[in-house]
Motif scaffolding. Structure first.
Motif, short mmCIF file in Angstrom:
data_model
loop_
_atom_site.label_atom_id
_atom_site.label_comp_id
_atom_site.label_asym_id
_atom_site.label_seq_id
_atom_site.Cartn_x
_atom_site.Cartn_y
_atom_site.Cartn_z
N LEU A 45 22.65 119.94 76.56
CA LEU A 45 23.23 119.27 75.40
C LEU A 45 23.58 120.27 74.30
O LEU A 45 24.68 120.25 73.74
N VAL A 46 22.66 121.15 74.00
CA VAL A 46 22.89 122.14 72.95
C VAL A 46 24.06 123.06 73.31
O VAL A 46 24.89 123.40 72.47
N GLU A 47 24.13 123.43 74.57
CA GLU A 47 25.24 124.28 75.01
C GLU A 47 26.58 123.57 74.85
O GLU A 47 27.57 124.16 74.40
N GLN A 48 26.65 122.30 75.19
CA GLN A 48 27.88 121.53 75.02
C GLN A 48 28.28 121.49 73.55
O GLN A 48 29.46 121.66 73.20
N LEU A 49 27.31 121.27 72.70
CA LEU A 49 27.60 121.21 71.26
C LEU A 49 28.09 122.56 70.75
O LEU A 49 29.01 122.64 69.93
N ARG A 50 27.46 123.62 71.22
CA ARG A 50 27.86 124.97 70.76
C ARG A 50 29.28 125.30 71.21
O ARG A 50 30.10 125.77 70.41
N VAL A 51 29.60 125.03 72.46
CA VAL A 51 30.92 125.35 72.99
C VAL A 51 32.01 124.56 72.29
O VAL A 51 33.10 125.06 72.03
N ILE A 76 27.62 110.83 61.47
CA ILE A 76 27.62 110.10 62.75
C ILE A 76 27.16 111.01 63.87
O ILE A 76 26.37 110.62 64.73
N ALA A 77 27.64 112.26 63.87
CA ALA A 77 27.23 113.21 64.91
C ALA A 77 25.73 113.43 64.87
O ALA A 77 25.06 113.45 65.92
N ALA A 78 25.17 113.58 63.68
CA ALA A 78 23.73 113.78 63.57
C ALA A 78 22.97 112.58 64.10
O ALA A 78 21.99 112.72 64.84
N ASP A 79 23.41 111.40 63.72
CA ASP A 79 22.72 110.19 64.19
C ASP A 79 22.81 110.05 65.70
O ASP A 79 21.86 109.61 66.36
N LEU A 80 23.96 110.42 66.27
CA LEU A 80 24.11 110.36 67.73
C LEU A 80 23.14 111.29 68.42
O LEU A 80 22.50 110.93 69.41
N VAL A 81 23.04 112.52 67.92
CA VAL A 81 22.10 113.47 68.50
C VAL A 81 20.69 112.92 68.45
O VAL A 81 19.93 112.95 69.41
#
Length: 368
Positions: A241-247, A213-218
């Motif tokens: 977006l990438v920073e939010q995902l990393r944190v 689901i996370a992949a599909d959302l991205v």
């Protein structure tokens, strides 16, 4: 009550019945109403005065009384109901706080009260599951939004679903739902199709969604910008977006592979740069190094498992070889070619990643 309410206070009130004096008396009464020092006769006197003031013709007096008694745990219920049913200037602070009001009382307010009263109920610190269900079913948009913003409220998946049924286009309802500390996966799945691109990004970054689901959302949030980033357009949003995902710990190696396989090379580049702690320009040079050593070294630095590297290598090669002609289903053809190459050449892949890529290949094949 020697320094608070006395018989003399009652006499003074009769002698000078101005709204100002009545309001001052109401405030004085509230400070002493729950006092332990009240005798039985004083308690009866205090309750009689409260009942009189709750019917005062001046809203100013009733508002002062409601404000002073909103935290009282011993207020007679009939008085509490009078104050809760009063005009908004009197009732709203009282409804939002009073512990005397029962679940049945609050449901009555939701069913018969104004939008402002419904919202006051939704903001209470002790909203019950039953009250939350009633608000989701009958509350107006502002009240439902306030309920979703109330983290103390036990809002069930059913109530969240009902709110989305009734207000499918309301960002004021959707945004606080996305921002709740915990969100059922069933609700997250529904939100995918309803919320704005910005809120989808927040869904991925904030909640522990299953990896597929996370992949599909991205991919859904990135779809429109996938190949528009070459000139730099939208790159700041992508980096955020990438920073939010990393944190939040959601920038997993599997997510990088899945995004890459779906054709989102810019996302992969920025993600690998952040995980490897190097500038994006340097990351792109290493990723597209003709000698193929750059991608391998950067993948290791970024913590990509060795078993995923062959698939990533193939995906990057296919992305570099692909030329888009702008025809119909251009991106779908690219994705299908990439998935077919990976699934036929990588033998070690298994588990969730294999299942996800197989499902995506199946979807693309059926859509062709």
């Amino acid at each position: 009550m020697a320094d608070t309410l006395t018989q003399q206070d009652v006499q003074n009130l009769l002698l000078d019945p101005s709204p100002e004096n009545r309001a001052a008396m109401a405030a004085k009464l509230g400070k002493s109403f729950d006092g332990q020092e009240l005798s039985t006769s004083e308690r009866v006197l205090a309750e009689d005065i409260v009942r009189i003031m709750a019917k005062d013709v001046a809203a100013k007096v009733r508002a002062a009384l409601a404000e002073s008694l909103k935290a009282s745990a011993t207020l007679p219920r009939d008085v509490a109901l009078m104050l809760a049913r009063d005009v908004e200037s009197v009732s709203l602070p009282f409804i939002e706080v009073s512990s005397v009001l029962t679940e049945e009382d609050l449901i009555e307010i939701i069913r018969s009260g104004s939008s402002q009263k419904q919202t006051a109920v939704a903001r209470r610190p002790d909203v019950t599951e039953g009250v939350a269900e009633e608000l989701a079913e009958r509350g107006d948009e502002a009240a439902v939004a306030a309920l979703m913003s109330n983290e103390a409220a036990p809002v069930t998946a059913r109530a969240m679903g009902r709110a989305l049924d009734r207000f499918p286009a309301s960002e004021s309802v959707q945004a606080p739902l996305v921002n709740r500390a915990k969100l059922p996966v069933t609700v997250a799945e529904r939100l995918v199709a309803l919320v704005s691109e910005q809120l989808r990004e927040r869904l991925v970054a904030k909640h522990e969604l299953p990896s597929d689901i996370a992949a599909d959302l991205v991919l859904q949030t990135r779809e429109r910008a996938t190949y528009g980033l070459v000139g730099g357009a939208g790159e700041r949003d992508l980096e955020r977006l990438v920073e939010q995902l990393r944190v939040s710990g959601r920038l997993s190696p599997s997510l990088l592979l899945r995004a890459l396989c779906m054709g989102d090379l810019p996302f992969f580049e920025v993600a690998l740069a952040q995980l490897g702690r190097i500038p994006i320009v340097n990351a792109r040079m290493l990723i597209h190094d003709a000698g193929q050593l750059g991608l391998k070294s950067l993948s290791e630095r970024a913590g990509i498992p060795a078993k995923l590297y062959p698939a990533i290598r193939i995906a990057v090669d296919v992305a570099r070889e692909t030329e888009f002609d702008g025809g119909d289903h251009d991106l779908e053809r690219h994705r299908r070619r990439m998935l077919e190459r990976i699934l036929t050449q990588v033998e070690e892949m298994a588990g969730e990643d294999l299942d996800y890529l197989l499902n995506k290949l199946s979807d693309l094949t059926l859509a062709a």
